[in-house]
Design an enzyme around this catalytic site. Structure first.
Site, PDB file in Angstrom:
ATOM      1  N   TRP A  15      25.470 -58.712  48.631  1.00  0.00           N
ATOM      2  CA  TRP A  15      26.731 -58.116  48.197  1.00  0.00           C
ATOM      3  C   TRP A  15      26.613 -56.675  47.722  1.00  0.00           C
ATOM      4  O   TRP A  15      27.603 -56.009  47.471  1.00  0.00           O
ATOM      5  CB  TRP A  15      27.383 -58.943  47.080  1.00  0.00           C
ATOM      6  CG  TRP A  15      26.435 -59.447  46.026  1.00  0.00           C
ATOM      7  CD1 TRP A  15      25.919 -60.713  45.957  1.00  0.00           C
ATOM      8  CD2 TRP A  15      25.881 -58.732  44.914  1.00  0.00           C
ATOM      9  NE1 TRP A  15      25.068 -60.824  44.881  1.00  0.00           N
ATOM     10  CE2 TRP A  15      25.034 -59.625  44.216  1.00  0.00           C
ATOM     11  CE3 TRP A  15      26.001 -57.428  44.438  1.00  0.00           C
ATOM     12  CZ2 TRP A  15      24.317 -59.265  43.079  1.00  0.00           C
ATOM     13  CZ3 TRP A  15      25.292 -57.055  43.310  1.00  0.00           C
ATOM     14  CH2 TRP A  15      24.467 -57.967  42.647  1.00  0.00           C
ATOM     15  N   LYS A  51      27.549 -62.973  58.707  1.00  0.00           N
ATOM     16  CA  LYS A  51      27.990 -63.728  57.533  1.00  0.00           C
ATOM     17  C   LYS A  51      27.759 -62.856  56.300  1.00  0.00           C
ATOM     18  O   LYS A  51      26.644 -62.731  55.789  1.00  0.00           O
ATOM     19  CB  LYS A  51      27.207 -65.040  57.426  1.00  0.00           C
ATOM     20  CG  LYS A  51      27.856 -66.011  56.454  1.00  0.00           C
ATOM     21  CD  LYS A  51      27.035 -66.062  55.281  1.00  0.00           C
ATOM     22  CE  LYS A  51      26.987 -66.516  53.996  1.00  0.00           C
ATOM     23  NZ  LYS A  51      27.797 -65.947  53.000  1.00  0.00           N
ATOM     24  N   GLU A  93      14.755 -58.981  54.649  1.00  0.00           N
ATOM     25  CA  GLU A  93      14.741 -57.861  53.690  1.00  0.00           C
ATOM     26  C   GLU A  93      15.058 -58.449  52.328  1.00  0.00           C
ATOM     27  O   GLU A  93      16.202 -58.828  52.065  1.00  0.00           O
ATOM     28  CB  GLU A  93      15.809 -56.825  54.063  1.00  0.00           C
ATOM     29  CG  GLU A  93      15.530 -56.086  55.345  1.00  0.00           C
ATOM     30  CD  GLU A  93      14.461 -55.025  55.203  1.00  0.00           C
ATOM     31  OE1 GLU A  93      13.899 -54.862  54.104  1.00  0.00           O
ATOM     32  OE2 GLU A  93      14.164 -54.363  56.204  1.00  0.00           O
ATOM     33  N   CYS A 107      17.922 -53.338  45.844  1.00  0.00           N
ATOM     34  CA  CYS A 107      16.654 -54.004  46.118  1.00  0.00           C
ATOM     35  C   CYS A 107      15.493 -53.133  45.698  1.00  0.00           C
ATOM     36  O   CYS A 107      14.455 -53.607  45.283  1.00  0.00           O
ATOM     37  CB  CYS A 107      16.564 -54.337  47.601  1.00  0.00           C
ATOM     38  SG  CYS A 107      16.841 -52.909  48.651  1.00  0.00           S
ATOM     39  N   GLU A 150      12.541 -60.330  39.480  1.00  0.00           N
ATOM     40  CA  GLU A 150      13.614 -59.391  39.794  1.00  0.00           C
ATOM     41  C   GLU A 150      14.841 -59.751  38.961  1.00  0.00           C
ATOM     42  O   GLU A 150      15.270 -60.908  38.942  1.00  0.00           O
ATOM     43  CB  GLU A 150      13.971 -59.474  41.283  1.00  0.00           C
ATOM     44  CG  GLU A 150      15.021 -58.441  41.674  1.00  0.00           C
ATOM     45  CD  GLU A 150      15.465 -58.567  43.130  1.00  0.00           C
ATOM     46  OE1 GLU A 150      15.723 -59.700  43.580  1.00  0.00           O
ATOM     47  OE2 GLU A 150      15.558 -57.529  43.803  1.00  0.00           O
TER      48      GLU A 150
END
Ligand code: NAD
Length: 493
Positions: free
Chosen positions: A151, A175, A250, A284, A383
């Site tokens: 997102w 998607k 990724e 990321c 993370e």
């Protein structure tokens, strides 16, 4: 409230379930649109449309040059619609309009670049050591590609898949994340305006379980190109391994910024702040660990905290805002939960550490810095995907390199120093898909991007990555006039 439909075979199609999912505007903290809550039946229809487009003459019959021209036309349409698409992304994920607009203005470059590459994919005639044979190789598309995205930067992440994949001649079922699907649906309409045949791009919205899982498992999907968390990436990898599908993953990161005493410390401080506080840390490549040489530790920490305390939180569409809200309610709770966990585990807050409330009701979290972090702690290892920085001092180069490489991840790393010998040692030693030296968060369409270790498989962008959407075929043509030799012996020479 605006309601969006799926796009299947060029037709706006409501979900088979007849159900929709509300999508949140995280700045106003209110639902602003509804996206389809699709299921396996919608996936089947979309894959069938993509399969039929892949084999049909309207797409298969196009020359590579004509495909390239379509991609370049699309790039022009994206440029024309950049403002509108960026505004939709901001509404859906709360990131700054300035950031999303910069992405949208650059996205056309990927379509121009891979559009230009489409007719430069060349096989070879091989100088084979068997005089009676003519042998050559060609490159062929894989088939239907499932593109599944996160997102945080929906259209940029999708472009990294579509541009090489379409240039190579594949078709797609997309998607998007259930938290930010609207921009993808608006974007997909431009493909039709550019002249792509119906069914080349299909979009099916819904949850990971409802749409993502059946799409990955579908027997007519040849490749999965995924951007998201490492947990989902591992689940996808297990499925595609069983089916022997192609895959690009990724995934997340826990990237270090390594600051040495000899660096330009003002530039380093700006780079570190940009690495973790841009996009409220929801990238990321967030530089979520700061490794700083002990002799400058206190002074540098003061600099970063001073920068953090002046960051302007607010309306992501306002030009002077520097940090918007977190993108959705689960992410907001997760980030605040990680901060609480760190405090409960004994970490020391240097600044921030709380939710930030203003009249908008937006999902804001203060820029947060923890000091003297134990590198084995969850704060340093997992993370968070929010504006939370873990600061860790080091003494020697070897210690810095060991700390930098000391997580499961390997997406990016920033190095701040003026010592060129150190630059060479670290660029060789760092286990990261991208190393930035005296800069951070720089990207480009010709530069491969992706992760080592738990940060992913494969790369995106750059010339060579088009090969990840192609497969090679070797053709042997026998031109002998003599009868063949012993049929029970392999023809090796
Ligand atoms: P996520 O893994 O929760 O979801 C990503 C996508 O996968 C969504 O569309 C989701 O619906 C779908 N999904 C969920 N379960 C699935 C399943 N079982 N099968 C198939 N699809 C499924 O990730 P997120 O929270 O949307 O995004 C944040 C993550 O993305 C972070 O870890 C971030 O680091 C990563 N990310 C990586 C990059 C990169 O280029 N390396 C870029 C951006 C974001």
């Amino acid at each position: 409230m605006q309601r969006f439909d799926n796009l299947i075979a060029g037709i706006k199609t409501p979900p088979a379930s007849g159900q929709w999912i509300p999508s949140l505007d995280p700045y106003r903290n209110e639902n602003w649109c509804e996206i389809p809550d699709s299921n396996g039946a919608d996936v089947d229809a979309a894959v069938a449309a993509a399969r039929s487009a892949f084999t049909g003459p309207a797409w298969r019959g196009l020359s590579a040059t004509a495909r390239g021209a379509l991609l370049r036309r699309l790039g022009g349409l994206v440029a024309d619609n950049a403002q509108r698409l960026a505004e939709i992304e901001v509404r859906d994920n709360g990131k700054l309009l300035s950031e999303m607009l910069a992405q949208l203005r650059h996205i056309p470059q990927w379509f121009y670049y891979y559009g230009g590459l489409a007719d430069k994919i060349e096989g070879a005639v091989l100088p084979i050591d068997q005089p009676d044979h003519f042998v050559y190789t060609t490159w062929e598309p894989l088939g239907v590609v499932a593109a599944i995205t996160a997102w945080n930067s929906p259209l940029l992440l999708l472009t990294w898949k579509l541009a090489p994949g379409l240039a190579a001649g594949n078709t797609f079922v997309v998607k998007p994340s259930e938290f930010s699907s609207a921009s993808t649906l608006a974007f997909a309409e431009l493909f039709q305006d550019a002249g792509f045949p119906p069914g080349v791009i299909n979009v099916v919205c819904g949850t990971g379980q409802g749409v993502g899982a059946p799409l990955v498992a579908h027997r007519d999907v040849a490749k999965v190109a995924f951007t998201g968390s490492d947990a989902t990436g591992r689940a996808i990898n297990r499925t595609v391994a069983g089916d022997l599908k192609h895959v690009t993953l990724e995934l997340g990161g826990k990237s270090p910024n390594i600051v040495f005493a000899d660096a330009d410390l003002d530039a380093a401080a700006a780079g570190v702040a940009s690495g973790i506080f841009a996009a409220a840390g929801q990238t990321c490549m967030a530089g979520s660990r700061l490794l700083v040489q002990r002799e400058i530790h206190d002074a540098f920490l003061d600099k970063i905290c001073a920068l953090a305390s002046t960051i302007r939180l607010g309306d992501p569409s306002a030009p002077d805002t520097q940090m918007g809200p977190l993108a959705n309610a689960p992410q907001y709770s997760k980030v605040l939960g990680c901060i609480d966990d760190a405090v409960n585990e004994g970490a020391t807050l240097a600044c921030g550490g709380r939710a930030h409330h203003d009249a908008s009701g937006g999902l804001f979290v203060q820029p947060t810095i923890f000091r003297d972090v134990d590198h084995a702690s969850r704060l340093a290892q997992r993370e968070i995907f929010g504006p939370v920085l873990a600061v860790i001092p080091f003494d020697t180069d070897d210690e810095a390199l060991a700390l930098a490489n000391g997580t499961d991840y390997g997406l990016g790393a920033g190095l701040w120093t003026r010592d060129m010998a150190r630059v060479f040692r670290f660029t060789q030693g760092l286990q990261a898909g991208t190393v930035w030296v005296n800069t951070y968060r720089a990207l480009g369409f010709m530069a491969p991007f992706g992760g080592m270790k738990a940060s992913g498989l494969g790369r995106e962008s750059g010339q060579e990555m088009i090969k990840l959407y192609l497969q090679s075929k070797t053709v042997w043509i026998n031109n002998a006039t003599q009868p063949p030799g012993n049929p029970f012996v392999m023809r090796l020479g």
